[in-house]
Design an enzyme around this catalytic site. Sequence first.
Site, PDB file in Angstrom:
ATOM      1  N   PRO A  70       0.987  -1.399   0.102  1.00  0.00           N
ATOM      2  CG  PRO A  70      -0.908  -1.180   2.171  1.00  0.00           C
ATOM      3  CD  PRO A  70       0.685  -2.311   1.394  1.00  0.00           C
ATOM      4  CD  GLU A  82      -0.195  -7.175  10.811  1.00  0.00           C
ATOM      5  OE1 GLU A  82       0.532  -7.595  12.013  1.00  0.00           O
ATOM      6  OE2 GLU A  82      -0.041  -7.533  10.520  1.00  0.00           O
ATOM      7  NE  ARG A 135      -8.219  -6.216 -20.729  1.00  0.00           N
ATOM      8  CZ  ARG A 135      -8.893  -4.660 -21.583  1.00  0.00           C
ATOM      9  NH1 ARG A 135      -7.963  -3.486 -20.914  1.00  0.00           N
ATOM     10  NH2 ARG A 135      -9.115  -4.995 -21.870  1.00  0.00           N
ATOM     11  CG  ASP A 183      -9.477  -1.137 -22.532  1.00  0.00           C
ATOM     12  OD1 ASP A 183     -10.383  -1.497 -23.058  1.00  0.00           O
ATOM     13  OD2 ASP A 183      -8.361  -1.004 -22.308  1.00  0.00           O
TER      14      ASP A 183
END
Length: 253
Positions: free
Chosen positions: A97, A124, A162, A177
């Site tokens: 993150p 963690e 993709r 897209d």
Amino acid sequence: MQFEVFTLLPEVFPSYLETSILKRARERGLIHVNVHNIRNYTHDRHHTTDDTPYGGGGGMVMKPEPVFEAIETVLGIASPPSTPELESPLPIILLTPQGRVFNQSIAKELSQHSKIVLLCGRYEGIDERIRQNLVTDEISIGDYVLTGGEIPALILIDAISRLLPDVLGDPTGAEDDSHAMGLLEYPHYTRPPEFRGSKVPDVLLSGDHAKIDKWRREQALERTFKKRPDMLEKADLSEADKKFIKSLKSNIE
Ligand code: ADE
């Protein structure tokens, strides 16, 4: 393109990779995904991959030795190597993150490499020396915290694959897209022409391709204006686009 994935949960990967487009891409040799279990690179009786943090506090921290050994053994390296044909270093990406937030342009950038390494964090956190001395890039899939980097790694593999030549059935499939052109994509319709009283817009049945292109462009602009106005600031807009957006603005004033 080759993906080398390092994880403590290798069992997460097969079901998704053996489905649909990614399955076909692998069968056709367009992508190779090798999943490596970090636990196989431990040497103690309990196959320890984590330990308590120095300085105290809750949670467990991923130990550096198995992670370094796994990546160095598989890649046959002692430090991050370069892929000579591209003269750019082999990306060793930690999913965390704390990384730069993944988007379509990062997917495109990574799709230019012939090989990338994905390291899935767990517990963690990971020992900071993995960040400092092994990893070359850190990517987050959004501002929220998951239990590990496995789903983020699959998301990168999917979004990058993709974009590779021949992976999608339609060669122009990725060009329109949402996000590819800096706008959200226009609406799609298929048969039947009327469903529960709701009709397909006439223009799409008209056969007039210039008109259809114009309608689609305006729909994409209008959607983006309503749902993601922040994207319009970076989008590549023609004079006609700008005029159209101005008319949308004046309609709401
Ligand atoms: N690991 C845990 N949360 C994550 C996130 N948001 N992105 C990437 N890896 C993660």
